[in-house]
Design a protein around this motif. Structure first.
Motif, PDB file in Angstrom:
ATOM      1  N   GLN A 119       6.252  18.068   0.654  1.00  0.00           N
ATOM      2  CA  GLN A 119       5.127  17.945  -0.295  1.00  0.00           C
ATOM      3  C   GLN A 119       4.101  16.911   0.153  1.00  0.00           C
ATOM      4  O   GLN A 119       3.559  16.146  -0.658  1.00  0.00           O
ATOM      5  N   LEU A 157       0.389  15.963   1.290  1.00  0.00           N
ATOM      6  CA  LEU A 157      -0.905  16.553   0.949  1.00  0.00           C
ATOM      7  C   LEU A 157      -1.595  16.977   2.247  1.00  0.00           C
ATOM      8  O   LEU A 157      -1.809  16.149   3.139  1.00  0.00           O
ATOM      9  N   PRO A 158      -1.892  18.254   2.377  1.00  0.00           N
ATOM     10  CA  PRO A 158      -2.314  18.791   3.679  1.00  0.00           C
ATOM     11  C   PRO A 158      -3.646  18.275   4.203  1.00  0.00           C
ATOM     12  O   PRO A 158      -3.915  18.355   5.398  1.00  0.00           O
ATOM     13  N   THR A 159      -4.506  17.782   3.316  1.00  0.00           N
ATOM     14  CA  THR A 159      -5.831  17.351   3.790  1.00  0.00           C
ATOM     15  C   THR A 159      -5.891  15.856   4.058  1.00  0.00           C
ATOM     16  O   THR A 159      -6.976  15.314   4.284  1.00  0.00           O
ATOM     17  N   LEU A 160      -4.741  15.189   4.004  1.00  0.00           N
ATOM     18  CA  LEU A 160      -4.687  13.776   4.374  1.00  0.00           C
ATOM     19  C   LEU A 160      -3.789  13.621   5.597  1.00  0.00           C
ATOM     20  O   LEU A 160      -2.795  14.342   5.738  1.00  0.00           O
ATOM     21  N   LEU A 189      -0.952   8.752   7.856  1.00  0.00           N
ATOM     22  CA  LEU A 189      -1.259   7.398   7.390  1.00  0.00           C
ATOM     23  C   LEU A 189      -1.865   7.442   5.994  1.00  0.00           C
ATOM     24  O   LEU A 189      -1.512   6.650   5.117  1.00  0.00           O
ATOM     25  N   GLU A 190      -2.788   8.379   5.771  1.00  0.00           N
ATOM     26  CA  GLU A 190      -3.458   8.483   4.480  1.00  0.00           C
ATOM     27  C   GLU A 190      -2.496   8.934   3.394  1.00  0.00           C
ATOM     28  O   GLU A 190      -2.586   8.476   2.255  1.00  0.00           O
ATOM     29  N   MET A 234      -0.747   5.866   2.324  1.00  0.00           N
ATOM     30  CA  MET A 234      -1.608   4.925   1.594  1.00  0.00           C
ATOM     31  C   MET A 234      -1.970   5.420   0.198  1.00  0.00           C
ATOM     32  O   MET A 234      -2.359   4.622  -0.659  1.00  0.00           O
ATOM     33  N   LEU A 235      -1.887   6.739  -0.028  1.00  0.00           N
ATOM     34  CA  LEU A 235      -2.320   7.279  -1.331  1.00  0.00           C
ATOM     35  C   LEU A 235      -1.591   6.645  -2.509  1.00  0.00           C
ATOM     36  O   LEU A 235      -2.250   6.239  -3.482  1.00  0.00           O
ATOM     37  N   PHE A 281      -2.507  15.355  10.924  1.00  0.00           N
ATOM     38  CA  PHE A 281      -2.331  16.027   9.645  1.00  0.00           C
ATOM     39  C   PHE A 281      -0.931  16.654   9.597  1.00  0.00           C
ATOM     40  O   PHE A 281      -0.342  16.956  10.632  1.00  0.00           O
TER      41      PHE A 281
END
Lengths: 233, 787
Positions: free
Chosen positions: A99, A101-104, A107-108, A111-112, A145
């Motif tokens: 799960q 998130l495919p557009t992050l 690293l992102e 950080m989310l 990604f």
């Protein structure tokens, strides 16, 4: 450790789901204590209530009856928006299908939760996230990604994400279910290290027989009831 | 580094850029349509309001036997009067560019005066002091004349045509455009008119009140007081004309037209809103699990909601960036056209800031408003349930069961092709909210299109009826009233004339309002259909048949009512359509009795060869000669064909303006259909993969997708038919406010209804083709693996 109050406490917890053929009792009168730093496996056949238990501990679902206290909070009494806030800082969740998130990027994704929880200053977040990824062996994949990562790498990133806000409790639902044996072994080792070295409580739903060699305790469920509570090693 | 939440929001938009683009286009289209009309309305309001007021318009016009300097001084001495001038206007005909046009030539006592009804010089040396004429700018193209060249002019009551140089162009904002009124307006000095044969001196006194906010009643009071003073001073005042203060004569009509178009602009915007709701709902449906994951990661509903609404806001901003400049430009273009119809210009008039701010606000708010409910629903969904979501709706499942049972019963009866078609029909109905919104968008476009067709048909029918009642082909006005019998006898002798009848008219008043009565003889070559009552008899008693427009202006004129007019009591005996004419018909004998003579001022003629243009022109020439020889010169002539063409062009132009929004609505409906089908195919790629895996051919799948689109079109068509009834009524009411009432045509014609269905079916085939082809290009294995 046993003398301290349990991190997780269930008394008489039940959960029922409405279904086409009549209500389904997923959990029934469950009593359970889990202390801080334990690495616990929840096992049992399909439909025994394992994922339901995990969902209740994460506040993803609400118990229908009984008392449920996790990390000092009575989850049944917590309103939804406070539940989210609590979840962001007290619990880390690892899913079977990652799960991410495919557009992050990796690293992102890590950080989310830090952005949601606002626990760390913004300037520190990239460094913390990078450190987590490095600790889990995927530091060099930080800017990729999820679609560019293997299953094992994705699950390590997911684990890093679960640890983003330094939670006291990590809940893992079949974390190795989608991995080959080598990666599965590696993930189990990481989870064990979390519990033993960092005092994080890890509750893991699993079908893997090999997992029982890594955990300190296993809880066997059948038909929504706790039928066995065994300590290992 | 940017916040991850913003990054995710932006990248999600980019990932689904086709869908994002559709949202932007849908909002931009609706915003541009509504914004264009709003900008045009705001510009025209500003231009006409400022332009008209700054021209210092005439408050009242008194028509006298003679208007001289003493009358002028009397008027200026009135305490409430700010300015006054003398005027004479003479009827004429102009021959220019090979065509003869009706003209009005105006002389003023002082063209240099700028304190009343200012004229603006466009070209030429102003003011006119010597010979030559100036033309009002709106008459130039219509007249076919060229500045600097001579025009052939014949004043009413004179013989022969004179060549008069056209010296320049002026703008007179108090007039409706010459091309619209079918009149050439000309200006010249008193001396120039006298040289052309017009009576010397002036016959009109025009005044402007100091109180610019005075009501029409107050102005009339002041005019009546002045009239009394002039009468005591020995002047004979024949008429007092008071226009609506502060308002151009066509301003109310233009306002109604733009307001009606604005209403349809809002409808287009609402239809676009339906599309945006569908698209945003689909966007959120695809993010159900991600929203749940973010909640698990600690995202509060507020934080996650802000992310999604930020996406909607970004799309709205982009749409506004596209739409606002387009609406600004189109608004100026369209507003310029409208202002020109009122004889104003938009030069120096800026689009008001409030209009632009409003549009920007709507552009931002529309996707936010469309997203609000779906976002709230998505955020309220329990996390556990959302994580378990595998993409089938509960509605779909229940429908599928019923649909499957229905198909099972129908297949043996219909044949093997029925199951896939029924599957396609069921697919169209599966997502109810999406289906309803798509059908509404389609239906609203169709309803406006059919409503506009009905209006056109109603207007055409009204014109047919008006001109069908006129059993003559030619109408002449004589320069001075002449005995009716003589006119008829002379005209009847002209070769080619089958029948000639003399009419007379009387300009009088009903209370404070002007009233024109037209007296026609028995068999006056006029046979209108009566809506109520009967036609006037030939007894000569004071009876009236009024037109519908006159009755609307003066509601007391009901059939059976009695009114005191010109010293007699008149009974209204009938009501006819009459179209754009606000007239009362009576017998010529009744007007003869009133006047004490049988003088008529016009002739209507039925020709032996009614459809021959050559015969008509020949008859006109011979009639003019014959009547001039008898001392009864013709002031103007007009064929009914020309009259009909002018009226039709004018009316159908208004119909077309009203109907233009229908085209925008159809575009919106088409976009809605395309977006819905694109989404449907995208969401069911896995299902398509399953169908191919079990043996469905590409053509079978293509046919199923097309059938789904055609199902939506059929539903939209069915809904548009009853929806077109109130739309037709609304358009016809609006037309009635702008022009005149027409008999309602509410039921769409079969041709229009089927035409719209065929158009939308074609659009559906095109709209479904692209997404279907894309889906078929994906290998079945990949489609099945798609998650």
């Amino acid at each position: 450790m046993q003398a301290q109050a349990p991190l997780i406490r269930l008394r008489g917890v039940g959960k029922t789901y409405p279904a086409a053929g009549g209500d389904f009792q997923a959990l029934s009168a469950l009593d359970l204590d889990i202390h801080a730093g334990e690495f616990v496996a929840v096992v049992g056949p399909s439909g025994s209530g394992k994922s339901t238990l995990l969902n209740l501990l994460a506040g993803i679902d609400r118990a229908g009856s009984g008392e449920l206290s996790v990390a000092g909070r009575d989850l049944r009494a917590l309103p939804e928006r406070e539940l989210s806030r609590w979840r962001g800082t007290a619990v880390g969740v690892v899913f079977q299908f990652f799960q991410l998130l495919p557009t992050l990027t990796a690293l992102e994704n890590v950080m989310l939760p830090m952005d949601f929880g606002n626990r760390w200053p913004a300037a520190e977040r990239p460094e913390r996230a990078q450190a987590l990824l490095a600790r889990l062996g995927v530091g060099d994949q930080a800017h990729k990604f999820p679609s560019a990562l293997s299953g094992g790498q994705q699950q390590r990133v997911a684990l890093a994400r679960a640890l983003a806000n330094a939670p006291r409790l990590v809940l893992a639902d079949e974390p190795t279910g989608n991995l080959d044996s080598a990666n599965a072994e590696a993930i189990l080792t990481l989870l064990a290290a979390l519990a033993s070295e960092q005092g994080v409580t890890v509750v893991m739903v699993t079908h893997e027989a090999a997992a029982l060699g890594q955990v300190q305790r296993s809880l066997r469920l059948r038909d929504g009831r706790l039928v066995e509570d065994r300590r290992h090693g | 580094m940017a916040d991850r939440r913003l990054l995710k929001s932006w990248r999600d938009l980019w990932l689904h850029r086709a869908r994002s683009l559709l949202v932007v286009l849908a909002v931009a289209l609706g915003l541009a349509a509504a914004g264009t009309v709003l900008n045009a309305w705001a510009l025209v309001e500003r231009a006409t309001d400022e332009g008209y007021r700054s021209s210092l318009p005439v408050s009242a016009t008194l028509v006298l036997d003679r208007a001289d300097a003493a009358a002028l001084a009397l008027a200026r001495a009135e305490p409430g009067i700010a300015a006054a001038r003398l005027r004479r206007s003479v009827g004429a005909s102009v021959l220019a560019g090979g065509r003869s046009r009706h003209a009005v030539v105006v002389a003023l006592d002082d063209f240099a005066r700028t304190d009343i009804a200012r004229l603006q010089t466009v070209s030429g040396d102003w003011p006119p002091e010597s010979g030559g004429l100036w033309m009002e700018r709106s008459s130039l193209d219509f007249s076919g004349a060229t500045v600097g060249e001579a025009i052939a002019l014949r004043l009413a009551g004179t013989e022969g045509t004179q060549a008069v140089p056209l010296k320049g162009i002026v703008r007179d904002v108090s007039l409706a455009p010459g091309w619209m009124e079918n009149v050439v307006y000309l200006y010249g000095s008193e001396a120039a008119l006298a040289a052309l044969g017009a009576p010397a001196g002036f016959n009109e006194l025009q005044v402007r009140l100091k109180d610019t906010r005075a009501s029409r009643a107050r102005v009339r009071e002041a005019g009546t007081a002045l009239q009394a003073r002039l009468a005591r001073a020995g002047y004979t005042v024949r008429a007092l004309d008071v226009p609506e203060p502060g308002q151009h004569i066509h301003a109310a009509q233009m306002d109604s037209l733009l307001m009606t178009q604005g209403a349809f602009g809002l409808m287009a915007l609402a239809a676009c809103g339906f599309i945006v709701v569908n698209l945003v709902s689909a966007m959120l449906a695809g993010q159900v699990r991600e929203i749940a994951v973010m909640k698990v990661l600690g995202g509060s509903p507020r934080q996650i909601g802000a992310m999604v609404l930020a996406q909607a806001g970004a799309l709205g901003l982009l749409a506004s960036v596209l739409a606002l400049p387009l609406a600004w430009w189109l608004g100026r273009l369209y507003g310029g056209l409208k202002a020109d119809m009122l004889n104003f210009t938009l030069d120096g008039v800026a689009t008001p800031a409030w209009a632009l701010v409003l549009q920007a606000g709507v552009g931002l708010a529309l996707p936010l408003a469309a997203a609000a409910a779906p976002v709230r629903a998505a955020l309220r969904r329990p996390v556990g349930e959302a994580l378990r979501d595998i993409g089938l709706t509960r509605d779909g499942q229940a429908l599928g069961l019923r649909r499957g049972a229905l198909a099972a019963r129908m297949v043996p009866w219909l044949g093997g092709w029925a199951r896939p078609v029924l599957l396609a029909v069921g697919n169209a109905l599966r997502r109810r909210q999406r289906m309803v919104l798509t059908v509404l968008a389609l239906a609203s476009g169709g309803a406006v299109y059919l409503g506009a067709a009905n209006l056109r048909s109603a207007v055409q029918g009204s014109v047919d009826e008006i001109f069908g009642a006129q059993q003559f082909q030619l109408q002449l006005r004589v320069a001075a009233p002449a005995p009716a019998g003589q006119l008829e006898a002379l005209a009847a002798k002209v070769p080619g004339v089958a029948q000639a009848r003399a009419w007379r008219s009387l300009r009088t008043r009903l209370g404070p309002e002007p009233l024109t009565l037209l007296g026609v003889p028995e068999d006056g070559l006029l046979g209108p259909r009566l809506i109520e009552g009967r036609w006037v008899d030939g007894s000569g008693t004071p009876q009236l048949v009024v037109t519908r427009l006159l009755q609307r202006q003066q509601p007391a004129l009901t059939v059976g009512s009695v009114h005191h007019i010109a010293g007699r009591d008149w009974t209204v005996v009938g009501l006819i359509d009459g179209g754009p004419q606000a007239l009362g018909y009576t017998s010529r004998a009744a007007l003869d009795a009133l006047a004490g003579n049988d003088l008529a001022n016009s002739l209507v003629l039925r020709l032996e060869r009614p459809t021959s243009t050559v015969a008509l022109l020949d008859a006109v020439r011979q009639l003019r000669e014959a009547l001039a020889d008898a001392g009864m010169p013709v002031a103007s002539s007009q064929s009914q064909a020309e009259s009909r063409r002018v009226v039709e062009d004018h009316l159908l132009m208004v119909v077309d303006f009203l109907g233009a929004m229908g085209l925008v609505m159809i575009a919106v409906g088409a976009m809605g259909l395309a977006s819905t089908m694109g989404l449907a195919v995208l969401e069911r790629r896995r299902e398509i993969g399953v169908l191919r895996a079990i043996g469905a051919s590409d053509s079978a799948i293509l046919a199923m997708i097309q059938a789904e689109g055609l199902t939506l079109v059929a539903l939209g068509w069915l809904v548009s038919l009853p929806l077109s009834l109130p739309i037709s009524a609304a358009l016809e009411v609006a037309f009635g406010r702008i022009m005149f009432s027409v008999p309602w045509r509410l039921v769409p014609s079969p041709g229009a209804a089927l035409g719209w269905l065929a158009l939308m079916a074609l659009i559906s085939l095109l709209a479904c083709a692209l997404p279907a082809r894309r889906a078929l290009r994906i290998p079945a294995a990949q489609a099945l693996a798609y998650a």
